[in-house]
Motif scaffolding. Structure first.
Motif, mmCIF file in Angstrom:
data_model
loop_
_atom_site.group_PDB
_atom_site.id
_atom_site.type_symbol
_atom_site.label_atom_id
_atom_site.label_comp_id
_atom_site.label_asym_id
_atom_site.label_seq_id
_atom_site.Cartn_x
_atom_site.Cartn_y
_atom_site.Cartn_z
ATOM 1 N N VAL B 141 0.824 -1.206 0.000
ATOM 2 C CA VAL B 141 0.000 0.000 0.000
ATOM 3 C C VAL B 141 0.860 1.259 0.000
ATOM 4 O O VAL B 141 0.666 2.178 -0.815
ATOM 5 N N VAL B 142 1.835 1.298 0.900
ATOM 6 C CA VAL B 142 2.680 2.498 0.994
ATOM 7 C C VAL B 142 3.406 2.752 -0.326
ATOM 8 O O VAL B 142 3.454 3.871 -0.827
ATOM 9 N N MET B 143 3.916 1.686 -0.890
ATOM 10 C CA MET B 143 4.670 1.808 -2.127
ATOM 11 C C MET B 143 3.778 2.331 -3.264
ATOM 12 O O MET B 143 4.119 3.294 -3.959
ATOM 13 N N LEU B 144 2.623 1.708 -3.417
ATOM 14 C CA LEU B 144 1.758 2.080 -4.537
ATOM 15 C C LEU B 144 1.133 3.466 -4.354
ATOM 16 O O LEU B 144 0.930 4.189 -5.322
ATOM 17 N N LEU B 145 0.854 3.820 -3.083
ATOM 18 C CA LEU B 145 0.255 5.146 -2.865
ATOM 19 C C LEU B 145 1.238 6.249 -3.208
ATOM 20 O O LEU B 145 0.858 7.301 -3.733
ATOM 21 N N THR B 146 2.501 6.006 -2.904
ATOM 22 C CA THR B 146 3.510 7.001 -3.240
ATOM 23 C C THR B 146 3.467 7.293 -4.736
ATOM 24 O O THR B 146 3.580 8.443 -5.171
ATOM 25 N N VAL B 147 3.248 6.243 -5.507
ATOM 26 C CA VAL B 147 3.145 6.411 -6.967
ATOM 27 C C VAL B 147 1.804 7.041 -7.335
ATOM 28 O O VAL B 147 1.741 7.998 -8.117
ATOM 29 N N ALA B 148 0.731 6.532 -6.724
ATOM 30 C CA ALA B 148 -0.615 6.978 -7.102
ATOM 31 C C ALA B 148 -0.801 8.470 -6.888
ATOM 32 O O ALA B 148 -1.515 9.135 -7.641
ATOM 33 N N ARG B 149 -0.158 9.023 -5.871
ATOM 34 C CA ARG B 149 -0.357 10.438 -5.554
ATOM 35 C C ARG B 149 0.254 11.369 -6.587
ATOM 36 O O ARG B 149 0.026 12.577 -6.557
ATOM 37 N N PHE B 150 1.037 10.801 -7.490
ATOM 38 C CA PHE B 150 1.582 11.624 -8.564
ATOM 39 C C PHE B 150 0.534 11.886 -9.645
ATOM 40 O O PHE B 150 0.747 12.681 -10.543
ATOM 41 N N PHE B 151 -0.571 11.178 -9.565
ATOM 42 C CA PHE B 151 -1.611 11.340 -10.575
ATOM 43 C C PHE B 151 -2.898 11.796 -9.907
ATOM 44 O O PHE B 151 -3.181 11.424 -8.777
ATOM 45 N N ASP B 152 -3.641 12.611 -10.635
ATOM 46 C CA ASP B 152 -4.897 13.086 -10.077
ATOM 47 C C ASP B 152 -6.048 12.472 -10.866
ATOM 48 O O ASP B 152 -6.268 12.815 -12.016
ATOM 49 N N GLY B 153 -6.739 11.570 -10.247
ATOM 50 C CA GLY B 153 -7.866 10.928 -10.918
ATOM 51 C C GLY B 153 -8.139 9.610 -10.220
ATOM 52 O O GLY B 153 -7.222 8.836 -9.979
ATOM 53 N N TRP B 154 -9.390 9.381 -9.906
ATOM 54 C CA TRP B 154 -9.677 8.167 -9.140
ATOM 55 C C TRP B 154 -9.476 6.912 -9.985
ATOM 56 O O TRP B 154 -9.224 5.837 -9.485
ATOM 57 N N GLN B 155 -9.556 7.080 -11.311
ATOM 58 C CA GLN B 155 -9.334 5.929 -12.189
ATOM 59 C C GLN B 155 -7.925 5.386 -12.028
ATOM 60 O O GLN B 155 -7.691 4.179 -12.069
ATOM 61 N N VAL B 156 -6.981 6.341 -11.813
ATOM 62 C CA VAL B 156 -5.593 5.933 -11.609
ATOM 63 C C VAL B 156 -5.483 5.086 -10.339
ATOM 64 O O VAL B 156 -4.867 4.016 -10.325
ATOM 65 N N ASN B 157 -6.135 5.552 -9.297
ATOM 66 C CA ASN B 157 -6.095 4.796 -8.042
ATOM 67 C C ASN B 157 -6.726 3.418 -8.214
ATOM 68 O O ASN B 157 -6.253 2.418 -7.665
ATOM 69 N N MET B 158 -7.797 3.385 -8.996
ATOM 70 C CA MET B 158 -8.478 2.129 -9.269
ATOM 71 C C MET B 158 -7.511 1.154 -9.950
ATOM 72 O O MET B 158 -7.326 0.018 -9.538
#
Lengths: 295, 214, 129
Positions: B141-158
């Motif tokens: 989770v920590v690893m992927l969130l660090t990456v996910a926060r570079f993008f703005d859009g819930w689809q990216v998080n999905m």
């Protein structure tokens, strides 16, 4: 009366692609409201961002409150910056902003914030409402409520009037008057605006910017003596054109702004002189300095 | 410490708290009871798998896109000296919260399992593998969130949460096979990634004070 | 001071309208010696005009010697000795008469005609102003 300055900026330079902000010297008088006027893209927002310390990559020096401290971090508690657009995170609610503000600022007064939200009718009494669901006008009101709930000494407002309706603009002027009065000379306001006539009754000092430079500045009353509004007949138009600072004419007559020192040169013409409004002065100065070509 | 928790709470909307602290735990535990599993490790795996999915999706609600270049979003925080600190506090507490929440759910689940299945006893290996799974979840989770926060859009998080599920599936094999080695490795990774994640996020926030041009 | 009237489009600068009205009050003795004028910022707020405008009005009163400004405290009304008060009024009469004489010149009135008119006017019952 001797004038103290709330902000003294020196040799401010900031480069973008195709644009450069270059302010060799700019003093903002303490205890007054200063308006920042200029075309879109003239550098008003950039300048305000630099003054408020949310943009740090610039060259130059800024001195706040006439004190020795040179670091914007030490004065942030006393500065109140409010800007348009995404000022708050869009997922925050009205109530959440209160919690966040209490952590962010020592002098934030939650009661005052609630009172202001109610007074300005933000969110219709529903504190759960999210920032993203508010209209632009309400967003700006919320921004103002947050910033006015603190004990600040200098407000820096980026286009506070633009998204507001005429009634709220009047209220904004009233709030700024109150802010200045309560400060009794210790508080100052700087705001940028396109709505010059709406804000004229709360403008004391004026900075007119074009292409990143300050092209005219001064107290409004002094500017109103420096520039004179001239109206005359069509037959004198050609002769007057070369003397006037700004000129517009048609088949019925002409109108323009003339530097007070040049008014004598118009002697002999059938003209009428008037004191111009700040709006008329600003437009004249902007026209004289703009890159845009008017036909 | 109180200030740190307040920072976290200030950033979390009411509804977010309800979903994260009430709805998700109850849903997970209820599901466990509806479809009883025969094995403690399997239960834990189920919990961690769902939580990876939930955490990554829910994070968009809280810190969605804070590492994008669009720093204008954080203007209000930038006008205060405490702004970056508030962000740091909230990020830290969120990570601790995440580990505690999954652990608590796992413990409740184990207790329920033992109560409902009389005769079963808790084996040392189960505990160790469960702990490993929790650590694995945390690291993913920590690893992927660090990456996910570079993008703005819930689809990216999905999308990234799917990647998380795949990582979990791959990881669980290793976790079960090399229990001790993976435990040590995961603890080290967890500590390193936590520090890295906060630093990267804060570095990006600090960079908002500057433009990329010039 | 309980009455102040500002006309936005009268052609007379607002600061001048304010200073004129204060001047009248002071010369009429309605604002007493030592009394403080409203602070520049509260007057600006009440009249919905900018601070610099009220400040200019007060500075003009100060230049005329009617009030004195104290840094940080505001402006208070100076002692108006009766001699000065009379002088002020005399100057006003003089100004008005000069104006009248100029008008008379344009109308080619003789001196006697002007005197007669003045005589006649002073006989009229005083108009309420």
């Amino acid at each position: 009366m001797e004038m103290a300055n709330v902000i003294e900026a020196c040799n401010i330079k900031k480069k973008y692609k195709g644009f450069q902000l270059d302010v060799p010297k700019c003093n903002i008088p303490k205890g007054f409201a200063t308006a920042l006027i200029g075309e879109n893209g003239a550098g008003k927002s950039t300048f305000l961002n630099i003054l408020s310390g949310i943009r740090l990559d610039y060259k130059g020096e800024i001195k706040y409150f006439d004190e020795q401290e040179q670091n914007v971090d030490q004065v942030k508690e006393r500065l109140g910056y409010a800007g348009p657009g995404n000022y708050f995170l869009p997922q925050w609610s009205i109530a959440q902003i209160e919690e966040v503000s209490e952590l962010l600022f020592q002098t934030f007064d939650a009661d005052r914030y609630q009172k202001l939200c109610q007074e300005l009718g933000i969110g219709g009494g529903d504190n759960r409402k999210k920032v993203s669901s508010l209209s632009d006008g309400n967003k700006m009101k919320l921004t103002l409520a947050a910033v006015l709930s603190r004990e600040t000494q200098c407000l820096l407002l980026d286009e506070p009037a633009s998204p507001l309706d005429p009634l709220m603009r009047d209220k904004l002027c009233e709030m700024l008057h109150e802010y200045l009065e309560e400060g009794n000379g210790e508080r100052s306001v700087v705001f940028s605006t396109h709505n010059i006539s709406d804000m004229e009754n709360v403008t004391d000092y004026c900075l007119i910017m074009e292409h990143g430079n300050i092209v005219e500045e001064g107290f409004v009353e002094d500017l109103k003596e420096k520039y004179i509004l001239v109206k005359g007949e069509a037959k004198d138009a050609e002769a007057a054109k070369s003397i006037l600072y700004s000129f517009s004419g048609n088949s019925y007559g002409f109108e323009g702004i003339c530097l007070a020192e040049n008014v004598d040169k118009l002697a002999g013409m059938d003209i009428q002189l008037e004191t111009p409004s700040l709006c008329q002065i600003s437009v004249a100065v902007m026209k004289a300095n703009t890159n845009l070509k008017f036909s | 410490m109180r200030r740190m928790i307040r920072s976290y709470l200030a950033l979390t909307p009411f509804l977010y708290r309800i979903v994260l602290f009430v709805f998700i735990p109850i849903a997970i535990i209820a599901m466990q009871q509806l479809f009883p599993m025969e094995d403690i490790v399997l239960c834990t795996f189920f919990i961690t798998l769902i939580m990876v999915f939930a955490e990554i999706l829910m994070d968009y609600w809280l810190f969605g896109g804070i590492s994008t270049r669009d720093g204008a979003k954080l203007e209000y925080l930038k006008t205060s000296n405490y702004g970056i600190k508030l962000m740091k506090n909230a990020l830290t507490i969120n990570m601790v919260r995440q580990l505690i929440e999954s652990s608590v759910m796992t413990i409740i689940n184990i207790i329920l399992f033992l109560v409902l299945n009389q005769g079963e006893s808790l084996r040392g290996k189960d505990v160790l593998v469960s702990t490993n799974l929790l650590l694995l979840e945390y690291v993913v989770v920590v690893m992927l969130l660090t990456v996910a926060r570079f993008f703005d859009g819930w689809q990216v998080n999905m999308f990234i949460s799917y990647a998380g599920v795949i990582l979990m599936l791959g990881g669980c094999y290793l976790v079960g096979k090399y229990v001790i080695i993976m435990f040590v490795l995961l603890v080290v990774l967890a500590l390193l990634l936590s520090a890295l994640s906060i630093n990267i996020a804060l570095k990006r926030v600090r960079e908002c004070y500057y433009d990329k041009a010039a | 001071m309980n009455y102040l009237k500002i006309l936005q489009s009268s052609g007379v600068p607002i600061y001048q309208q304010i200073s004129e009205q204060f001047k009248e009050e002071i010369l009429a003795g309605k604002l007493k010696q030592g009394e403080y004028l409203p602070s520049i910022r509260s007057l600006a707020k009440d009249l919905k005009i900018s601070v610099i405008t009220t400040m200019k009005a007060y500075e003009q009163l100060e230049a005329e010697g009617l009030v004195t400004g104290v840094q940080g405290k505001g402006f208070y009304v100076n002692a108006q000795d009766s001699q000065m008060l009379r002088e002020q009024h005399l100057r006003k009469v003089e100004e008005s008469l000069m104006e009248a004489l100029q008008a008379a010149k344009i109308a080619r009135m003789t001196k006697q005609e002007v005197f007669d008119m003045l005589e006649a006017l002073s006989q009229m019952p005083e108009e309420k102003s």
